[in-house]
Each structure stands twice: as C-alpha cells, then as structure tokens.
Write a protein that holds these residues in place. Structure first.
Motif, PDB file in Angstrom:
ATOM      1  N   GLN A  15       0.861  -1.180   0.000  1.00  0.00           N
ATOM      2  CA  GLN A  15       0.000   0.000   0.000  1.00  0.00           C
ATOM      3  C   GLN A  15       0.901   1.234   0.000  1.00  0.00           C
ATOM      4  O   GLN A  15       1.675   1.454   0.938  1.00  0.00           O
ATOM      5  CB  GLN A  15      -0.902   0.006   1.242  1.00  0.00           C
ATOM      6  N   ALA A  24       4.022  -5.547  -6.423  1.00  0.00           N
ATOM      7  CA  ALA A  24       5.481  -5.767  -6.363  1.00  0.00           C
ATOM      8  C   ALA A  24       5.861  -7.121  -6.944  1.00  0.00           C
ATOM      9  O   ALA A  24       6.894  -7.243  -7.619  1.00  0.00           O
ATOM     10  CB  ALA A  24       5.961  -5.655  -4.919  1.00  0.00           C
ATOM     11  N   GLY A  45      14.317  -3.289  -7.290  1.00  0.00           N
ATOM     12  CA  GLY A  45      12.872  -3.070  -7.277  1.00  0.00           C
ATOM     13  C   GLY A  45      12.069  -4.229  -7.852  1.00  0.00           C
ATOM     14  O   GLY A  45      10.844  -4.152  -7.943  1.00  0.00           O
ATOM     15  N   GLY A  47      11.603  -7.051  -6.508  1.00  0.00           N
ATOM     16  CA  GLY A  47      10.886  -7.776  -5.460  1.00  0.00           C
ATOM     17  C   GLY A  47      11.694  -8.894  -4.808  1.00  0.00           C
ATOM     18  O   GLY A  47      11.136  -9.748  -4.126  1.00  0.00           O
ATOM     19  N   LYS A  48      13.013  -8.839  -4.975  1.00  0.00           N
ATOM     20  CA  LYS A  48      13.870  -9.905  -4.425  1.00  0.00           C
ATOM     21  C   LYS A  48      13.743  -9.975  -2.899  1.00  0.00           C
ATOM     22  O   LYS A  48      13.520 -11.044  -2.329  1.00  0.00           O
ATOM     23  CB  LYS A  48      15.340  -9.674  -4.818  1.00  0.00           C
ATOM     24  N   SER A  49      13.888  -8.823  -2.258  1.00  0.00           N
ATOM     25  CA  SER A  49      13.802  -8.809  -0.781  1.00  0.00           C
ATOM     26  C   SER A  49      12.401  -9.184  -0.327  1.00  0.00           C
ATOM     27  O   SER A  49      12.229  -9.816   0.720  1.00  0.00           O
ATOM     28  CB  SER A  49      14.148  -7.428  -0.228  1.00  0.00           C
ATOM     29  N   ARG A  53      11.478 -12.060   2.349  1.00  0.00           N
ATOM     30  CA  ARG A  53      10.690 -11.814   3.574  1.00  0.00           C
ATOM     31  C   ARG A  53       9.495 -12.755   3.656  1.00  0.00           C
ATOM     32  O   ARG A  53       9.154 -13.241   4.731  1.00  0.00           O
ATOM     33  CB  ARG A  53      10.240 -10.351   3.634  1.00  0.00           C
TER      34      ARG A  53
HETATM   35  P1  ADP Z   1      14.434  -5.537  -4.592  1.00  0.00           P
HETATM   36  O1  ADP Z   1      14.858  -6.300  -3.371  1.00  0.00           O
HETATM   37  O2  ADP Z   1      14.407  -6.408  -5.832  1.00  0.00           O
HETATM   38  O3  ADP Z   1      15.209  -4.285  -4.839  1.00  0.00           O
HETATM   39  P2  ADP Z   1      12.041  -4.970  -3.027  1.00  0.00           P
HETATM   40  O4  ADP Z   1      11.495  -6.306  -2.694  1.00  0.00           O
HETATM   41  O5  ADP Z   1      12.807  -4.252  -1.995  1.00  0.00           O
HETATM   42  O6  ADP Z   1      12.903  -5.099  -4.398  1.00  0.00           O
HETATM   43  O7  ADP Z   1      10.851  -4.018  -3.500  1.00  0.00           O
HETATM   44  C1  ADP Z   1       9.982  -4.328  -4.592  1.00  0.00           C
HETATM   45  C2  ADP Z   1       9.104  -3.113  -4.868  1.00  0.00           C
HETATM   46  O8  ADP Z   1       8.227  -2.908  -3.770  1.00  0.00           O
HETATM   47  C3  ADP Z   1       9.883  -1.828  -5.042  1.00  0.00           C
HETATM   48  O9  ADP Z   1       9.271  -1.059  -6.032  1.00  0.00           O
HETATM   49  C4  ADP Z   1       9.801  -1.162  -3.690  1.00  0.00           C
HETATM   50  O10 ADP Z   1       9.851   0.247  -3.801  1.00  0.00           O
HETATM   51  C5  ADP Z   1       8.417  -1.606  -3.222  1.00  0.00           C
HETATM   52  N1  ADP Z   1       8.370  -1.727  -1.750  1.00  0.00           N
HETATM   53  C6  ADP Z   1       9.176  -2.480  -0.983  1.00  0.00           C
HETATM   54  N2  ADP Z   1       8.826  -2.374   0.328  1.00  0.00           N
HETATM   55  C7  ADP Z   1       7.780  -1.495   0.365  1.00  0.00           C
HETATM   56  C8  ADP Z   1       6.968  -0.975   1.410  1.00  0.00           C
HETATM   57  N3  ADP Z   1       7.171  -1.336   2.690  1.00  0.00           N
HETATM   58  N4  ADP Z   1       5.981  -0.112   1.075  1.00  0.00           N
HETATM   59  C9  ADP Z   1       5.753   0.238  -0.195  1.00  0.00           C
HETATM   60  N5  ADP Z   1       6.488  -0.234  -1.243  1.00  0.00           N
HETATM   61  C10 ADP Z   1       7.483  -1.094  -0.972  1.00  0.00           C
END
Ligand code: ADP
Length: 247
Positions: A15, A24, A45, A47-49, A53
């Motif tokens: 959100q 994502a 960006g 969505g790896k992390s 999680r």
């Molecule tokens: P990566 O690890 O591949 O860089 P992330 O999993 O961190 O990617 O994030 C995937 C997408 O979700 C990104 O566009 C990031 O900005 C968005 N995102 C990550 N965490 C949040 C959050 N808590 N609230 C809103 N958007 C998020």
C-alpha cells in the motif's frame, strides 16, 4: 526430492497510500530443495527482498502460498543482511551470542557455541572489539557468524556482500561456500550481481523488473570451484544478461 520451502502464486501488493496499491510481485512459483544454494537475481525493485521476507516468514501479508517442510521451525532460520545489522554497543562476542539468548541455552553451552563460531570465522582476536573498530568485511563476517551460531537449517542472505570492497566480498563468498559445504544447510540468497550468483549457486531464479515475475530458473551445473573465466561461465553470464536486457 521434496522441497524444503516453496511458493505458489506468491503475489504481493504494497500500500503506497490509502487506496493506492503497488503490485510488487506477481505469481511467483519457486521450489527450493534441501541442501540447495539458491540465488534470486533481478533488477533493483524487482521484489527480491520481498520474496525473501515472505519465504522466511518476516512478512505474512501476501497472496498465494508459502509452504515450508513441517520439520522446519522458525528457530531453524538464519538471516544475514546487507547492512550487517550488528548492535554497535555490543562486542563481537556479544553480537554472536545474541541469537542464542532467549533460546534457553545454558551459559556454558552458549560460550562453547560462540567460541566455535569465533574460531570458524577467524574472529578470536576480535572477540572483545566493537563493530565500529572492524572493517566492513569483518563486520559481515560477524553477521554470518551470528546467524550460524543458531545452527540454521535455512540461511537467508539479502545482498550480503554489496556493501563490501571486491576483495572482502570475494573472501567472504569463499567462506560462505565452505560453510555451506561443511554444515550442509540450505541457502537462499538475493543478489543483483550476476557473476556472484553464478559463482555460488546451484540454481538461479531470474526476476523481471516490477512487478517481479520469474523469467527463468537457471540450472547452474558448472563444476565447483567455479572458474569465473571459463567459456561456460561467460556463456551462462551472457544468458542471464540477455534475459535482463531492457526491451
Ligand atoms: P528488490 O529487493 O528487488 O530491490 P524490493 O522487494 O525491496 O525489491 O521491493 C519491490 C518493490 O516494492 C519496489 O518497487 C519497492 O519500492 C516496493 N516496496 C518495498 N517495500 C515497500 C513498502 N514497505 N511499502 C511500499 N512499497 C514497498
């Protein structure tokens, strides 16, 4: 072989603002085998992390399923983060011991385990040092030692070497492989460095840009230790680059 952990149709919305959602991840299907070294690569960006999680239970607010073998408990999971996540006011010894506190392990046994990890990671001389007295490479070595102190069955690593200089990263990659080999754990790691993914992995999930979906799962059967200059290595590297090329 039964997967130790898998996802089916994993989809994640964040959100961004009230009523405004960001997609994502879209329908991620991953299946990771016990003992495997599995790496997730993709652009920033993608969505790896977020996948990490969800897999590790740090985030449960998603659509789709994450299945973990019933024999795996939350205490069997270990984490290593990009920013080391050490407590600056604790010594190296105390940082490693931290994961063991709250697990009902008698002090004598805790001491034994911390000593084992200090030795495993060549940190004995630094046991009374504080994180700020250490180089980045040494700090991440403490981060890995702390995770390993709890004897995890699955170790999650989120870009663990991205903050390090080339030589420290290279040394730690080698140490991580040794530990993986010796302690027979499953490793799931996120990286945006293709060469690193190929050096370490058994398989690689290549993610697209946002919303992240799996472009391909690469079987990395290059003989270990990996020769980073072999034609076969370059060939696989090219294959991944071409998958990720912006269209
Ligand atoms: P990566 O690890 O591949 O860089 P992330 O999993 O961190 O990617 O994030 C995937 C997408 O979700 C990104 O566009 C990031 O900005 C968005 N995102 C990550 N965490 C949040 C959050 N808590 N609230 C809103 N958007 C998020």
């Amino acid at each position: 072989m039964k997967p130790i952990i898998k996802t089916t149709n994993l989809t994640k919305f964040y959100q961004e603002a009230p009523g405004k959602h960001l997609l994502a991840l879209e329908n991620i299907d991953l299946s990771i085998t016990e003992g495997e070294f599995f790496v997730i690569v993709g652009p920033s960006g993608s969505g790896k992390s977020t996948i990490l999680r969800a897999l590790s239970g740090l985030d449960t607010d998603f659509e789709g399923q994450v299945y973990t073998l019933p024999s795996i408990n939350p205490s069997d999971l270990g984490f290593v983060f990009q920013q080391f996540a050490l407590l600056p006011w604790l010594t190296v010894y105390e940082n490693i011991e931290l994961g063991l506190i709250g697990r009902n392990i008698p002090e004598a046994e805790r001491k034994e385990v911390v000593r084992r990890e200090l030795e495993q990671f060549g940190l004995q001389k630094f046991s009374e040092s504080f994180p700020h007295e250490l180089s980045g490479g040494m700090r991440q070595r403490v981060g890995i030692a702390r995770a390993m102190a709890t004897d995890p069955k699955i170790l999650f690593l989120d870009e663990p070497f991205s903050e390090l200089d080339y030589f420290s990263a290279e040394t730690l990659r080698r140490e991580l492989l040794e530990i993986w080999h010796k302690r027979k754990l499953t490793i799931i790691m996120v990286s945006h460095i293709i060469q690193e993914a190929l050096e370490l992995s058994d398989r690689i999930a290549v993610l697209s840009g946002r919303p992240g979906h799996v472009l391909k799962i690469i079987n990395n059967t290059l003989p270990r230790p990996r020769n980073l200059r072999s034609p076969e290595f370059y060939k696989l590297e090219d294959k991944i680059y071409s998958l990720l090329k912006p269209t």
